[in-house]
Design a protein around this motif. Structure first.
Motif, PDB file in Angstrom:
ATOM      1  N   ARG A   1     -26.314 -48.039   4.704  1.00  0.00           N
ATOM      2  CA  ARG A   1     -25.076 -48.307   5.435  1.00  0.00           C
ATOM      3  C   ARG A   1     -24.420 -46.956   5.736  1.00  0.00           C
ATOM      4  NH1 ARG A   1     -20.566 -52.080   5.523  1.00  0.00           N
ATOM      5  NH2 ARG A   1     -22.121 -53.704   5.226  1.00  0.00           N
TER       6      ARG A   1
ATOM      7  N   VAL B   1     -17.630 -49.164  -3.022  1.00  0.00           N
ATOM      8  CA  VAL B   1     -19.025 -49.624  -2.939  1.00  0.00           C
ATOM      9  C   VAL B   1     -19.814 -48.507  -2.262  1.00  0.00           C
ATOM     10  CG1 VAL B   1     -20.598 -51.368  -2.014  1.00  0.00           C
ATOM     11  CG2 VAL B   1     -18.294 -52.024  -2.773  1.00  0.00           C
ATOM     12  N   SER B   2     -20.727 -47.910  -3.001  1.00  0.00           N
ATOM     13  CA  SER B   2     -21.487 -46.793  -2.436  1.00  0.00           C
ATOM     14  C   SER B   2     -22.583 -47.324  -1.519  1.00  0.00           C
ATOM     15  CB  SER B   2     -22.106 -45.962  -3.551  1.00  0.00           C
ATOM     16  OG  SER B   2     -23.201 -46.665  -4.109  1.00  0.00           O
ATOM     17  N   SER B   3     -23.119 -46.425  -0.703  1.00  0.00           N
ATOM     18  CA  SER B   3     -24.201 -46.838   0.210  1.00  0.00           C
ATOM     19  C   SER B   3     -25.410 -47.364  -0.557  1.00  0.00           C
ATOM     20  CB  SER B   3     -24.627 -45.658   1.086  1.00  0.00           C
ATOM     21  OG  SER B   3     -23.585 -45.317   1.968  1.00  0.00           O
TER      22      SER B   3
ATOM     23  N   MET C   1     -25.401 -48.784  -3.625  1.00  0.00           N
ATOM     24  CA  MET C   1     -25.066 -50.091  -4.195  1.00  0.00           C
ATOM     25  C   MET C   1     -25.208 -51.162  -3.125  1.00  0.00           C
ATOM     26  SD  MET C   1     -21.558 -49.047  -6.098  1.00  0.00           S
ATOM     27  CE  MET C   1     -20.998 -50.647  -6.659  1.00  0.00           C
ATOM     28  N   ARG C   2     -24.759 -50.825  -1.925  1.00  0.00           N
ATOM     29  CA  ARG C   2     -24.814 -51.811  -0.846  1.00  0.00           C
ATOM     30  C   ARG C   2     -26.255 -52.110  -0.455  1.00  0.00           C
ATOM     31  NH1 ARG C   2     -20.409 -53.791   1.910  1.00  0.00           N
ATOM     32  NH2 ARG C   2     -19.220 -51.904   1.525  1.00  0.00           N
ATOM     33  N   SER C   3     -27.097 -51.087  -0.460  1.00  0.00           N
ATOM     34  CA  SER C   3     -28.467 -51.321   0.006  1.00  0.00           C
ATOM     35  C   SER C   3     -29.329 -52.001  -1.062  1.00  0.00           C
ATOM     36  CB  SER C   3     -29.121 -50.015   0.453  1.00  0.00           C
ATOM     37  OG  SER C   3     -29.464 -49.245  -0.666  1.00  0.00           O
TER      38      SER C   3
ATOM     39  N   PRO D   1     -28.195 -53.503  -4.697  1.00  0.00           N
ATOM     40  CA  PRO D   1     -27.270 -53.631  -5.829  1.00  0.00           C
ATOM     41  C   PRO D   1     -27.954 -53.846  -7.178  1.00  0.00           C
ATOM     42  CG  PRO D   1     -27.035 -55.477  -4.278  1.00  0.00           C
ATOM     43  CD  PRO D   1     -27.965 -54.503  -3.647  1.00  0.00           C
TER      44      PRO D   1
END
Ligand code: MTE
Length: 313
Positions: A185, A248-250, A252-254, A256
């Motif tokens: 993201r 929310v880090s990139s 974590m988003r990609s 989790p």
């Protein structure tokens, strides 16, 4: 730079073809160095002739052997320039690190847009030799040029609501062609809890090996959090936001289930797809044990006392 180590502790069973090659090269370099009459020590810095030559070395530095400059600058993770390790060195020439500014937002008394010169002016730069350990299982020892992030953040006077700090990388498809693909993201986001951000080990880096940061290493300014997996150390930062909620880090988003907010180096907790017990120091050929908090446990373990580090991975 020339580095020599006697590989007396190497077991033949652990030698791989690549490592044989690397060590042979090291011995050749050693031979050349001795022929040239150079003094050899455990940690030999290359001549510091760059923009930041001869800075004082922080006592928070490790005295371990440095990773060679060419490895530090050619084996990178910077997905904005491709997902291969060699891609950033090849592609990051499109990044324009000057002029640069950082927008400071959120829960603080002094938000605004600050030029890189404004940011740097009051801070004394120093050399900080830190380990960087990647969750992929490799590590390096890098002589960063930087200054305390906490000293910078204090200047913006965070309010009592500032519980976390978010760091955002540049978003610009022209300068960062990898952002044309939804690999992560974009823009790349990282976050720290306020006490992690204020910890004296946490720095903003503007250089390495006595010179300005190469583009592939996150020019012109990046975060370095030495006790965390490298992926917490966001590059080419354009925004700092003080926030109340956990960012929310990139990563974590990609994924989790694989990358949590804390991202502490923890050899006891495996990545879902591989063990985290060992690591390969780039340039070495035998693996070494990974240390809790990347060897900084004495300084930072107290930040996480009472927390379940299996849940807070
Ligand atoms: N920052 C941005 N903006 N984009 C990235 O892909 N990769 C992270 C981190 N910071 C990354 C990033 C990862 S996975 C690592 S291991 C380190 O940068 C690598 O830093 P280095 O290439 O300077 O060794």
């Amino acid at each position: 730079m020339v580095l020599i180590r006697t590989p007396s502790d190497i077991q033949s069973s652990e030698i791989t073809p690549e490592s044989v090659y690397r060590e042979r090269r090291r011995f050749m370099q050693a031979g050349l160095a001795m022929a040239g009459g150079l003094a050899l020590g455990p940690q030999v810095l290359q001549a510091k002739t760059g923009a930041y030559g001869n800075l004082p070395r922080s006592p928070l530095s490790t005295d371990e052997e440095l990773t060679e400059l060419k490895d530090v600058t050619s084996y990178n993770n910077f997905y904005e320039f491709g997902t291969g390790k060699a891609d950033p060195a090849e592609n990051a020439h499109t990044l324009k690190p000057s002029p640069w500014s950082i927008s400071v937002e959120g829960e603080c008394a002094k938000p605004g847009t600050y030029t890189l010169e404004d940011i740097l002016k009051p801070h004394a730069l120093e050399e900080r030799i830190y380990r960087l350990r990647c969750v992929e299982g490799w590590s390096m020892v890098i002589p960063w040029v930087g200054f305390s992030l906490g000293d910078l953040l204090k200047r913006f006077e965070p309010t009592g609501n500032a519980k976390y700090v978010e760091f955002v990388t540049l978003e610009d498809k022209e300068q960062m062609p990898g952002q044309r693909w939804p690999i992560l993201r974009w823009p790349y986001v990282e976050g720290l809890r306020m006490d992690e951000a204020m910890h004296p080990l946490t720095i903003m880096a503007v250089g390495l090996y006595g010179d300005v940061l190469p583009n592939q290493n996150g020019a012109p300014i990046r975060l370095v959090v030495p006790w965390k997996y490298g992926f917490k150390s966001g590059k080419s930062i354009v925004k700092i936001r003080f926030v109340e909620q956990q960012p929310v880090s990139s990563w974590m988003r990609s994924a989790p289930s694989e990358y949590g907010f804390y991202s502490n180096v923890n050899p006891e907790v495996d990545h879902p797809r591989w063990s985290q017990r060992t690591e390969r120091r780039i340039g070495d050929f035998i693996k070494r044990k990974t240390l809790m908090f990347n060897g900084y446990a004495d300084q930072v373990a107290s930040l996480y006392s009472g927390m379940d580090l299996r849940k807070n991975y």
